[in-house]
Design an enzyme around this catalytic site. Structure first.
Site, short mmCIF file in Angstrom:
data_model
loop_
_atom_site.label_atom_id
_atom_site.label_comp_id
_atom_site.label_asym_id
_atom_site.label_seq_id
_atom_site.Cartn_x
_atom_site.Cartn_y
_atom_site.Cartn_z
N CYS A 19 -2.22 9.56 2.52
CA CYS A 19 -1.75 8.93 1.27
C CYS A 19 -2.66 9.25 0.10
CB CYS A 19 -1.64 7.42 1.46
SG CYS A 19 -3.19 6.67 2.00
N GLU A 76 0.88 -1.18 0.00
CA GLU A 76 0.00 0.00 0.00
C GLU A 76 0.91 1.22 0.00
OE1 GLU A 76 -3.29 0.07 -0.13
OE2 GLU A 76 -3.71 -2.06 0.13
P1 NAD Z 1 8.08 4.84 5.00
O1 NAD Z 1 8.14 4.01 3.79
O2 NAD Z 1 9.22 5.74 5.31
O3 NAD Z 1 7.94 3.90 6.31
C1 NAD Z 1 6.93 2.93 6.41
C2 NAD Z 1 7.40 1.82 7.33
O4 NAD Z 1 8.53 1.20 6.77
C3 NAD Z 1 7.80 2.29 8.72
O5 NAD Z 1 7.30 1.36 9.67
C4 NAD Z 1 9.31 2.27 8.67
O6 NAD Z 1 9.91 1.98 9.91
C5 NAD Z 1 9.59 1.16 7.69
N1 NAD Z 1 10.85 1.36 6.96
C6 NAD Z 1 11.45 2.54 6.66
N2 NAD Z 1 12.59 2.33 5.96
C7 NAD Z 1 12.71 0.99 5.82
C8 NAD Z 1 13.66 0.15 5.20
N3 NAD Z 1 14.74 0.65 4.58
N4 NAD Z 1 13.47 -1.19 5.23
C9 NAD Z 1 12.38 -1.71 5.85
N5 NAD Z 1 11.45 -0.97 6.47
C10 NAD Z 1 11.60 0.37 6.45
O7 NAD Z 1 6.70 5.62 4.93
P2 NAD Z 1 6.09 6.69 5.94
O8 NAD Z 1 6.91 7.93 5.89
O9 NAD Z 1 5.86 6.06 7.26
O10 NAD Z 1 4.67 6.94 5.29
C11 NAD Z 1 4.47 7.85 4.26
C12 NAD Z 1 4.28 7.15 2.94
O11 NAD Z 1 3.35 6.10 3.06
C13 NAD Z 1 3.71 8.08 1.88
O12 NAD Z 1 4.34 7.81 0.66
C14 NAD Z 1 2.24 7.69 1.82
O13 NAD Z 1 1.62 7.98 0.60
C15 NAD Z 1 2.33 6.22 2.07
N6 NAD Z 1 1.08 5.72 2.63
C16 NAD Z 1 0.33 4.88 1.89
C17 NAD Z 1 -0.88 4.44 2.39
C18 NAD Z 1 -1.75 3.51 1.61
O14 NAD Z 1 -2.70 2.99 2.19
N7 NAD Z 1 -1.51 3.28 0.34
C19 NAD Z 1 -1.31 4.85 3.64
C20 NAD Z 1 -0.50 5.72 4.37
C21 NAD Z 1 0.70 6.14 3.85
#
Ligand code: NAD
Length: 461
Positions: free
Chosen positions: A247, A213
Site C-alpha cells: 500500500c 486504511e
Molecule cells: P479490497 O478493498 O478489494 O479488499 C479488502 C477486503 O475487503 C477483503 O477482505 C475483501 O474481501 C473485502 N471486500 C471486497 N469487496 C467488498 C465489498 N463490496 N464489501 C465489503 N467488503 C469487501 O482490497 P485488496 O485488493 O485486498 O487490497 C488492496 C488495496 O488495499 C490497495 O488499494 C492497497 O493500497 C490497500 N491497502 C492499504 C493498506 C493500508 O494500511 N493503508 C494496507 C494494505 C493494502
C-alpha cells in the site's frame, strides 16, 4: 476446524462475552498478547509456507513484513499497556472548581477487522493486537484472495482463543457485508478506496466508529541534490518488495530532469544487483496475487516506454521489476494505484512544479522525498499532505511504533500501530469528579444577582 456461527449469532456471542467483563483486566490482555506471541513464534514455518503458496512470497520478506513486525508490535504493546490503560488525570477547569478530571480509556466492545490480501497475515492480526490491548473482542475477516494464509490464520486463532473472544470468518465481499450489518462497536478496514467507501457507508448507517486504511498513488520525488546510488537502492527495495503489491510502495517517481538519466541507470543496475539478470529466477521476488491483477498490470504496459524489465509470464503470474520512462500524466498507468512491479518515471524542472503535481491529485497514503537540501525538505513537508512521509527513504516509517500509521483524504482516516492501535479500539471517556462540598452556587438560577460576577470571572480565565 469448526465453522463459525452465522454473523448475527457470532456478534451476539461476542457481545455476551464482552459484557462479562473478562476481556477488560490488564492481566487478561497481557496474557492474550503473550499467547499470540508464542503461537506466532511456533507457527513461523507454517506462516512462511502459506505466504509462499499464496503468491510466492520470499521467506525473508514473510519473516520481516508479516512475522517480525507483529512480534515487535506485541513487545511494544506489552511494554507500554500498563501505562495506557490507567485513567489519566488532566488539569481541571477553574469554572468547575472544585473538581478532579480524568480520561478513562474504555474498550469499544466487539470489533470487526477486515483485511487486505497483500500482507494477509499481518494486516488482520496487527489491528487485532490493538483490539486485544484495548480490551475488545474481535471478529477477523481476512482476504479471500490468499486462501492458504486465511486458513492458517483461522486455525491458529481457533487453537488459541475461544470464539466468543476472537474468531476468524472466511469468505469474500458477501461475508464482509453480512458482518457489516451487525450491531458492531468498531470497524477496522484495510483495503481499496472503492471498498472503503462501501464500508464507511455501512458504518454510517449504524454510526459505528470506523478506521479506514486505504491506498492510492504514493509519489516519490527525487531532486538533484540526492545521493543517487543510495536513492536507487531504497527505491528499488521499497517498490519491488512483495512485487510492488504494497500500500505504501512508491507508485511513481517524480525526478528533477537534470538527474533523470543517471537515476534511471542507477535504478536499472540496482534491479540487476538485487534480482539478477533474470528476476524470474530470483528466490527474492514474489508473484502477482491472481490472474485478474496480472491481466490488469499487463494492460498497463500497453503503449508505454519500457526502460528496463517488462517481461511477463501468465502461467506463473510473473511480471519483471519494470522501469517505465517518458511517462505523462494522461496515460492509463497514472490514473489508478498500480499495486504491482511497474515504476513509471516522470520529470519536473523546479520543485514547486512537483509539489503542484502532487497537490493536484488525491492525498496519498505516503510521500517520499530524496534530497540533501533542508529548505526543499521543509517545503515538501509543509506544502503537501499525505498519510505519512519519509525523507531519503521509502516504506520504513510504518515500522516505528511511535509513528501512528494511517491515511488522509481518500487514503483513509484514523490510524494505528503502537499506542495509536490501542486508541483505535478505545473510547476516551472524559470524567469529571466533584465532592459534595463545597457546592458553588454561582451557576444556579435565579441568575439576576450573579450575572456581573460571572462576567468578571470569565475575564480571569
Ligand atoms: P479490497 O478493498 O478489494 O479488499 C479488502 C477486503 O475487503 C477483503 O477482505 C475483501 O474481501 C473485502 N471486500 C471486497 N469487496 C467488498 C465489498 N463490496 N464489501 C465489503 N467488503 C469487501 O482490497 P485488496 O485488493 O485486498 O487490497 C488492496 C488495496 O488495499 C490497495 O488499494 C492497497 O493500497 C490497500 N491497502 C492499504 C493498506 C493500508 O494500511 N493503508 C494496507 C494494505 C493494502
Amino acid at each position: 476446524m469448526t465453522t463459525p456461527p452465522p454473523p448475527d449469532q457470532l456478534v451476539q456471542q461476542q457481545k455476551a462475552f464482552f459484557a462479562t467483563g473478562q476481556t477488560r483486566p490488564l492481566e487478561f490482555r497481557l496474557r492474550m498478547l503473550h499467547r499470540l506471541q508464542k503461537a506466532i513464534q511456533k507457527e513461523e514455518k507454517a506462516i512462511i509456507a502459506a505466504l509462499a503458496a499464496d503468491f510466492g512470497k520470499p521467506p525473508f520478506e514473510t519473516f520481516a513484513t508479516e512475522i517480525a513486525i507483529l512480534l515487535s508490535e506485541i513487545k511494544f504493546l506489552t511494554k507500554h499497556l500498563r501505562k495506557w490503560v490507567k485513567p489519566k488525570k488532566v488539569k481541571s477547569s477553574f469554572l468547575n472548581f472544585p473538581s478532579k478530571d480524568y480520561i478513562y480509556p474504555e474498550p469499544y466492545g466487539v470489533a470487526l477487522v477486515i483485511g487486505a490480501w497483500n500482507y494477509p497475515f499481518q494486516l488482520t492480526l496487527s489491528p487485532m493486537l490493538g483490539a486485544i490491548a484495548a480490551g475488545c473482542c474481535a471478529i477477523l475477516k481476512p482476504s479471500e484472495l490468499t486462501p492458504a494464509t486465511s486458513q492458517l490464520t483461522a486455525r491458529l486463532l481457533q487453537e488459541h482463543f475461544p470464539p466468543e473472544y476472537i474468531t476468524v470468518v472466511q469468505g469474500g465481499p458477501e461475508v464482509s457485508q453480512a458482518l457489516l450489518e451487525q450491531p458492531l462497536d468498531k470497524i477496522f478496514f484495510t483495503g481499496s478506496v472503492p471498498v472503503g467507501k462501501i464500508v464507511a457507508q455501512a458504518a454510517a448507517k449504524q454510526l459505528i466508529p470506523v478506521t479506514l486504511e486505504l491506498g492510492g498513488k504514493s509519489p516519490c520525488i527525487i531532486d538533484e541534490t540526492a545521493d543517487l546510488a543510495v536513492v536507487a537502492k531504497r527505491i528499488v527495495w521499497g517498490k519491488f518488495i512483495n512485487a510492488g503489491q504494497t500500500c505504501v510502495a512508491p507508485d511513481y517517481l517524480l525526478v528533477q530532469e537534470t538527474v533523470e538519466a543517471p537515476l534511471l541507470e542507477q535504478l536499472a543496475s540496482t534491479i540487476k544487483e538485487f534480482y539478477g539478470t533474470n528476476p524470474a529466477q530470483s528466490p527474492d521476488f514474489a508473484r502477482i496475487i491472481n490472474d485478474r491483477h496480472f491481466q490488469r498490470l499487463k494492460g498497463l504496459l500497453e503503449g508505454v516506454t519500457v526502460y528496463v524489465g517488462g517481461e511477463t509470464d501468465a502461467s506463473s503470474r510473473y511480471i519483471a521489476p519494470t522501469l517505465l520512462s517518458n511517462i505523462t500524466w494522461d496515460q492509463p498507468i497514472m490514473q489508478e494505484e498500480i499495486f504491482g512491479p511497474l515504476l513509471p518515471v516522470l520529470t519536473y524542472r523546479f520543485l514547486p512544479e512537483a509539489i503542484q503535481q502532487v497537490n493536484a491529485r488525491p492525498k496519498p497514503l505516503a510521500l517520499y522525498f530524496f534530497t540533501n537540501d533542508k529548505n526543499a525538505k521543509e517545503m515538501v513537508l509543509t506544502q503537501t499532505s499525505s498519510g505519512g512521509a519519509c525523507i531519503n527513504d521509502t516504506v520504513s516509517h510504518l515500522a516505528n511504533p511511535y509513528l501512528p500509521f494511517g491515511g488522509v483524504g481518500t487514503s483513509g482516516y484514523g490510524n494505528y500501530h503502537g499506542k495509536a492501535s490501542f486508541e483505535a479500539f478505545s473510547h476516551q471517556k472524559s470524567v469529571l469528579q466533584k465532592p459534595s462540598k463545597p457546592d458553588m452556587p454561582l451557576r444556579y438560577p435565579p441568575y439576576a444577582s450573579k450575572f456581573n460576577w460571572m462576567r468578571r470571572a470569565f475575564r480571569w480565565i
